[in-house]
Design a protein around this motif. Structure first.
Motif, PDB file in Angstrom:
ATOM      1  N   PHE A 195       0.831  -1.201   0.000  1.00  0.00           N
ATOM      2  CA  PHE A 195       0.000   0.000   0.000  1.00  0.00           C
ATOM      3  C   PHE A 195       0.869   1.256   0.000  1.00  0.00           C
ATOM      4  N   LEU A 240       0.536  11.154   4.088  1.00  0.00           N
ATOM      5  CA  LEU A 240      -0.784  10.585   3.831  1.00  0.00           C
ATOM      6  C   LEU A 240      -0.764   9.074   4.055  1.00  0.00           C
ATOM      7  N   VAL A 243      -0.764   8.374   7.775  1.00  0.00           N
ATOM      8  CA  VAL A 243      -2.072   8.635   8.383  1.00  0.00           C
ATOM      9  C   VAL A 243      -3.065   7.536   8.025  1.00  0.00           C
ATOM     10  N   LEU A 244      -3.135   7.218   6.748  1.00  0.00           N
ATOM     11  CA  LEU A 244      -4.099   6.204   6.328  1.00  0.00           C
ATOM     12  C   LEU A 244      -3.746   4.836   6.914  1.00  0.00           C
ATOM     13  N   ILE A 247      -4.925   4.755  10.390  1.00  0.00           N
ATOM     14  CA  ILE A 247      -6.386   4.638  10.467  1.00  0.00           C
ATOM     15  C   ILE A 247      -6.815   3.179  10.296  1.00  0.00           C
ATOM     16  N   TYR A 248      -6.218   2.516   9.323  1.00  0.00           N
ATOM     17  CA  TYR A 248      -6.607   1.128   9.101  1.00  0.00           C
ATOM     18  C   TYR A 248      -6.053   0.214  10.196  1.00  0.00           C
ATOM     19  N   ALA A 306      -4.652  14.287  12.267  1.00  0.00           N
ATOM     20  CA  ALA A 306      -4.509  13.563  11.007  1.00  0.00           C
ATOM     21  C   ALA A 306      -5.424  14.133   9.941  1.00  0.00           C
ATOM     22  N   LEU A 307      -6.660  14.417  10.323  1.00  0.00           N
ATOM     23  CA  LEU A 307      -7.613  14.953   9.353  1.00  0.00           C
ATOM     24  C   LEU A 307      -7.140  16.293   8.810  1.00  0.00           C
ATOM     25  N   ILE A 310      -4.727  15.590   6.163  1.00  0.00           N
ATOM     26  CA  ILE A 310      -5.307  15.134   4.899  1.00  0.00           C
ATOM     27  C   ILE A 310      -5.911  16.310   4.153  1.00  0.00           C
TER      28      ILE A 310
ATOM     29  N   PHE B 126     -16.021  16.155   6.111  1.00  0.00           N
ATOM     30  CA  PHE B 126     -15.321  15.873   7.362  1.00  0.00           C
ATOM     31  C   PHE B 126     -16.069  14.812   8.150  1.00  0.00           C
ATOM     32  N   LYS B 132     -14.493   7.006   9.584  1.00  0.00           N
ATOM     33  CA  LYS B 132     -13.470   5.985   9.286  1.00  0.00           C
ATOM     34  C   LYS B 132     -12.361   6.000  10.331  1.00  0.00           C
ATOM     35  N   MET B 133     -12.280   7.108  11.083  1.00  0.00           N
ATOM     36  CA  MET B 133     -11.156   7.256  12.004  1.00  0.00           C
ATOM     37  C   MET B 133     -11.435   6.590  13.340  1.00  0.00           C
ATOM     38  N   LEU B 286      -7.788   3.575  -2.077  1.00  0.00           N
ATOM     39  CA  LEU B 286      -7.281   3.329  -0.742  1.00  0.00           C
ATOM     40  C   LEU B 286      -6.898   4.623  -0.047  1.00  0.00           C
TER      41      LEU B 286
END
Lengths: 321, 292
Positions: A195, A240, A243-244, A247-248, A306-307, A310, B126, B132-133, B286
């Motif tokens: 990824f 990014l 961060v992603l 999140i996962y 994090a947001l 993004i 937002f 998702k967070m 993704l």
């Protein structure tokens, strides 16, 4: 190259402004407003109902002493569950495990992903195949992936890892029970490196070639160019990815469930697995709910930052567009 | 290594007239070999799983590991006899239905947040992504209670609803990024020709974004098919999906590697194939459409 949040495509801007202005001037702007909002509402309402209501219940349950093993025990206890959770030394260990797992996996997979992306950012024979092979670990059903690592890779007697390492004098190491957290991390890194590689490769391919060319003409050394030009350009892609990935990875459950069951003890449990254990194996609903709320609050703190990243990182910097 | 790769495109840049194809064959660097070796290393566990699925149990447990053996379909037969079919069907149904619902809800929402932006677009975006967070585990207890109370425990529809919620934010963001690419002039031209909103959506916008819709759908398929946490907590026998089946299979059958590998191969293959097809769009999905 990048499209995010408040950065509309060049041609669209004036259109949209005009459209909005027209809508405002219109005497039926209220109706127009609803017509615009209409398509959004079903999705919005669905998400609010499915995601917010359960969390309100979690908040409520967290104030209850409620263990399914003791019927009729349910009563309001205020913040007692929270106090108990903070005194639970296992919870603290598990919280540390969670951070190690996320930070470790993200760091290692970003570094590996960066190296792989650099390898793939050139034309060579079979590059498409190489990329296809590399992304496959990300696609494998995580349960199957974890199973694969636990059995065929890490098995002390028949495992491939020990077979490969045997010339180096490594004996029949039982990786999963001896290094449970590291074993889980290996399988996660294996899944997440592709990824990161894809993301960073996308960044590399958006590098403006003329700048590199100019730098080369000016006599810049390749490594200096990488440090001064490529890496700064890749920064937001790496951010990014991190961060992603985080999140996962905060929801990691499959790998731990399959490989170690959180054990031995809680040596390899993370917060999702520990809460699952408390709720579905220990039937302690109140405690598990309180832990859930604590995890959410902690995540909100991190996620707010994090947001912001993004939203900002891809709208501010235009040099690559 | 980094120096080499950073320099490579520059070296070839002055030779502009050279075609891409010619350059591909002209360049040979030891780093290509490294790339191949690393890629094969990453792929190896998957290849080994598929290989093991064609072995007899005896061939699966050997030191040194056996690379050459007489392939057999026995393990696949055994797995198919053990009821993997139901699990595959459940997974397929949950995946397909939730993907359809995601598109039905998500495409209009993405449209409202891109080409005809509503007030507070940023807030709505937002909100979607903030869901998702949050760790799913914080909601699983009430979800279990609610699903139990409305009689959907071990029912595939419970999963369909949750998978929809899981994928909808990603789909909205991703679809929005595709909608934003629709050239404004095209819409303007359509409206000057007197096309109604619906007509221009149908005739101009949808054809342009349909590859994006397909890519979004594939991302949803991958996530739904591989989902485990909801499935293991909210289903048992009737509605068990393929990852849950795999777990039950291990407990039921003990550690028969070849048979397990066959089951794992059947579980993983559909998504691997889907992902290979969609790999160009994968990164965009993704990353919630933040990168194209």
């Amino acid at each position: 190259m990048t499209t995010i949040a408040e950065k509309p495509t060049a041609g669209g801007t004036s259109d949209r402004v005009r459209e909005l202005r027209e809508a405002k001037d219109d005497s039926v702007s209220r109706a127009e407003g609803w017509r615009r909002r209409g398509p959004l509402l079903p999705a919005l309402i669905f998400m609010i109902v499915v995601t917010q209501i359960p969390f309100l219940f979690t908040l409520y349950y967290s104030t209850q002493s409620w263990n399914l093993v003791r019927p009729g025990s349910r009563e309001f206890v205020g913040l007692q569950n929270y106090a108990d959770v903070f005194q639970d030394s296992q919870f603290r260990e598990v919280a540390v495990n969670t951070v190690i797992l996320i930070v470790g996996t993200v760091l290692i997979s970003v570094v590996l992903g960066l190296l792989l992306a650099l390898l793939l950012d050139r034309a060579f024979l079979g590059r498409g195949i190489v990329r296809t092979l590399l992304i496959t670990p990300f696609l494998v059903t995580p349960v199957a992936g974890a199973l694969l690592w636990k059995t065929t890779m890490f098995d002390p007697v028949f495992g491939i890892v020990n077979f490969v390492l045997s010339p180096f004098g490594v004996g029949q190491v039982d990786w999963v029970s001896k290094f449970p957290l590291a074993s889980v991390m290996v399988s996660l890194v294996w899944q997440w490196t592709p990824f990161m590689m894809l993301l960073i490769l996308a960044g590399l391919q958006s590098m403006p070639r003329d700048i590199l060319e100019a730098a080369r003409v000016d006599g810049a050394k390749p490594f200096a160019m990488f440090r001064e030009l490529t890496l700064p350009h890749l920064r937001r892609f790496i951010e990014l990815g991190a961060v992603l990935g985080a999140i996962y990875l905060i929801n990691t459950f499959d790998a731990i469930y399959m490989m170690t069951q959180g054990g031995p003890g809680t040596a390899s449990a993370n917060l999702p697995f520990y809460i699952y254990q408390r709720a579905f194996l220990g039937f302690d609903i109140g405690q598990a709910a309180a832990m859930g709320v604590i995890v959410v609050i902690a995540t909100i703190v991190v996620a707010t930052l994090a947001l912001r990243l993004i939203f900002k990182s891809f709208s501010g910097n235009e040099e690559a567009a | 290594m980094s120096t080499e790769t950073a320099a490579a495109p520059v070296e070839s840049a002055p030779a502009a007239p050279e075609t891409k194809r010619a350059r591909k064959h002209r360049k040979f660097s030891p780093w290509s070999v490294v790339a191949w070796i690393v890629a094969l290393g990453f792929f190896f566990p998957v290849a080994w799983m598929v290989l093991t699925a064609f072995k007899q149990e005896g061939d699966a447990y050997t030191t040194p590991p056996k690379l050459f053996f007489t392939p057999t379909l026995d393990q696949f037969k055994a797995v198919l006899d053990s009821g993997i079919g139901t699990a595959l069907l459940n997974s397929a149904f949950a995946t397909a239905m939730s993907t359809i619902v995601v598109l039905v809800l998500g495409v209009p929402a993405a449209f409202a947040l891109s080409l005809r932006p509503v007030r507070k677009t940023k807030d709505a975006l937002f909100f979607f992504i903030s869901t998702k967070m949050l760790p799913i585990v914080a909601a699983i207890i009430p979800l279990y209670v609610i699903v139990n109370d409305i009689g959907l425990l071990d029912n595939i529809w419970a999963l369909i609803i949750l998978y929809t919620a899981m994928n909808l934010p990603i789909a909205v963001w991703m679809m929005r990024s595709f909608f934003l690419e629709v050239p404004g002039e095209l819409l303007e031209a359509a409206s000057m020709d007197g096309a109604s909103l619906w007509t221009s959506v149908r005739e101009v916008i949808l054809p342009l974004v349909s590859p994006g819709i397909a890519a979004t759908a594939l991302i949803c398929v991958i996530f739904s098919w591989n989902e485990f946490f909801f499935a293991v907590n909210l289903t048992a026998v009737q509605a068990q999906t393929i990852p849950v089946f795999l777990v039950g299979f291990i407990t039921g059958e003990g550690l028969y590697w070849a048979r397990l590998s066959a089951a794992a191969t059947l579980a993983a293959l559909p998504v691997i194939l889907a992902g290979w097809v969609a790999q160009n769009k994968l990164v965009r999905g993704l990353s919630f459409g933040a990168i194209k």
